[in-house]
Design a protein around this motif. Structure first.
Motif, short mmCIF file in Angstrom:
data_model
loop_
_atom_site.label_atom_id
_atom_site.label_comp_id
_atom_site.label_asym_id
_atom_site.label_seq_id
_atom_site.Cartn_x
_atom_site.Cartn_y
_atom_site.Cartn_z
N LEU A 129 -73.71 42.25 113.23
CA LEU A 129 -74.94 41.49 113.05
C LEU A 129 -75.11 41.23 111.29
O LEU A 129 -76.08 40.84 110.92
N TRP A 130 -74.23 41.57 110.67
CA TRP A 130 -74.17 41.60 109.11
C TRP A 130 -74.69 40.16 108.84
O TRP A 130 -75.42 39.87 107.77
N GLY A 138 -87.25 38.42 116.31
CA GLY A 138 -87.80 37.51 117.43
C GLY A 138 -86.79 36.32 117.69
O GLY A 138 -87.16 36.01 118.86
N GLY A 139 -85.94 35.91 116.92
CA GLY A 139 -85.06 34.94 117.24
C GLY A 139 -83.73 35.49 117.60
O GLY A 139 -82.97 34.60 117.88
N TYR A 140 -83.46 36.80 117.93
CA TYR A 140 -82.43 37.41 118.59
C TYR A 140 -81.98 37.11 119.92
O TYR A 140 -83.05 37.10 120.90
N SER A 141 -80.94 36.67 120.29
CA SER A 141 -80.52 36.61 121.49
C SER A 141 -80.75 37.88 122.35
O SER A 141 -80.31 39.19 121.68
N GLY A 143 -78.30 39.81 123.62
CA GLY A 143 -77.01 40.38 123.45
C GLY A 143 -77.29 40.89 121.88
O GLY A 143 -76.98 41.97 121.45
N MET A 144 -77.69 40.19 120.87
CA MET A 144 -77.77 40.47 119.72
C MET A 144 -78.89 41.68 119.63
O MET A 144 -78.72 42.74 118.88
N ARG A 145 -79.98 41.53 120.39
CA ARG A 145 -80.94 42.83 120.34
C ARG A 145 -80.35 44.01 121.00
O ARG A 145 -80.69 45.21 120.42
N GLN A 146 -79.56 43.65 121.83
CA GLN A 146 -78.76 45.00 122.31
C GLN A 146 -77.88 45.64 121.28
O GLN A 146 -77.98 46.90 121.06
N ARG A 147 -77.18 44.80 120.58
CA ARG A 147 -76.43 45.27 119.36
C ARG A 147 -77.19 46.20 118.46
O ARG A 147 -76.76 47.15 117.48
N PHE A 148 -78.40 45.30 118.15
CA PHE A 148 -79.12 45.99 117.12
C PHE A 148 -79.77 47.20 117.72
O PHE A 148 -79.66 48.25 116.82
N GLY A 149 -80.13 47.35 118.80
CA GLY A 149 -80.51 48.84 119.36
C GLY A 149 -79.26 49.74 119.37
O GLY A 149 -79.71 51.08 118.94
N LEU A 170 -77.19 39.95 130.16
CA LEU A 170 -76.38 39.63 128.99
C LEU A 170 -75.62 38.39 129.49
O LEU A 170 -74.86 38.68 130.84
N ASP A 171 -75.33 37.37 128.86
CA ASP A 171 -74.32 36.32 129.15
C ASP A 171 -73.06 36.77 129.23
O ASP A 171 -72.85 38.05 128.31
N PRO A 172 -71.81 36.52 129.83
CA PRO A 172 -70.59 37.14 129.82
C PRO A 172 -70.20 37.24 128.37
O PRO A 172 -69.27 38.38 128.32
#
Length: 309
Positions: A129-130, A138-141, A143-149, A170-172
């Motif tokens: 995510l760097w 708020g603009g994260y997808s 999958g990005m939100r999960q990785r931030f978690g 999550l999409d594939p």
């Protein structure tokens, strides 16, 4: 001296809610360091167990130890070395990933600014995510939100990481990125992946348990559990109308629509009848066999070495 990875020991844990639902029934598991899959349908008791391990609720009875730490009675000690990514977690949509992770690092007790900056950079790089660190969450997808978690959960190098239903929705492509990230983490700590998606476990986990209605149906190594079904799974392409009859005559573990017809999988020690062909089992067959009682209570705590015999 680095930390030694700790195992998790769960003994006779039960939980009944005020509405009378028995969410956990005498659950015992040994969870070694590495990736551990807890597989079961929605409502099976997975989240109740995860919340108990994460010190968010207490069981009615039973004991849990992380190494020598008593999880139920030494909650603060557990929280020092715990990372938890719940099924639903809120983010502040107007904050950037870098700002919020820095804030959580402060809460975690990383007070030295340079150390905090280095920690947040390392985690944002690790979770890929760097390049998006300045973007508003708020603009994260999904999958990005999960990785931030996961980045938040990894603050403080936890010895126990609990991830509850992380790939739902999550999409594939995002799912693959997320699972790759988790697989790297399992090398140095206990990572428990709670999911209803069989592929998540088959692709990642060296050990697993199947849970339903608050009971552990099977505890095994996925590869050994699959091997134990060799020669016992048969399939037949049939019509939907024939399904009730087949279910009366055979131990049908699953039925799926295939090009308008129904592909039936049957558990049997020998050829179940005309039209059936042997099929190489996979973890989905293990899952449905456990759910329909082929790995029944008599075999409940089947260990990998017993399965492999």
């Amino acid at each position: 001296m680095g930390k030694h990875p700790l195992g998790l020991s769960i003994r006779n844990v039960s939980k009944k809610y005020a509405n009378g639902v028995q969410a956990l029934h005498n659950v015992s598991l040994d969870v070694p360091p590495g990736m551990y899959g807890l597989l079961g349908p929605n409502g099976a008791g997975k989240s109740t167990l995860m919340r108990t391990l994460a010190t968010l609720q207490e069981p009615d009875e039973g004991r849990v130890f992380l190494g020598n730490i008593d999880v139920i009675n030494q909650k603060e000690a557990v929280r020092q070395t715990l990372g938890y990514l719940p099924q639903e977690f809120g983010v502040y949509p107007k904050a950037s990933a870098e700002e919020l992770l820095n804030y959580f690092a402060m809460l975690k007790g990383i007070t030295h600014r340079a150390v905090r900056r280095a920690t947040t950079e390392a985690l944002l790089r690790q979770t890929n995510l760097w390049d998006k660190r300045k973007q508003k969450l708020g603009g994260y997808s999904g999958g990005m939100r999960q990785r931030f978690g996961v980045a938040v959960a990894l603050l403080g190098n936890p010895q126990l990481l609990i991830v509850d239903e992380p790939t739902a929705g999550l999409d594939p492509a995002e799912r693959v990125r997320f699972l790759n990230l988790l697989s790297e983490l399992g090398e140095s700590s206990v990572v428990i992946l709670s999911t209803h998606i069989v592929e998540d476990v088959s692709e990642l986990c060296t050990n697993m348990a199947i849970i339903n209605q608050g009971r552990i149906l099977l505890e095994a190594q996925p590869l050994a559990a699959v091997a134990a079904l060799n020669g016992r799974i048969w399939r037949k392409l049939t019509d939907k109308q024939a399904l009730p009859t087949l279910e009366q005559e055979h131990h049908v573990i699953s039925a799926k629509l295939l090009s308008g017809r129904t592909m039936v999988h049957v558990h049997s020690y020998d050829q179940p009848g005309p039209g059936f062909e042997p099929v190489e089992p996979d973890l989905e067959d293990v899952y449905f066999s456990a759910m329909t009682g082929c790995f029944g209570p008599a075999n409940q705590q089947l260990k990998a070495e017993e399965l492999a015999r």
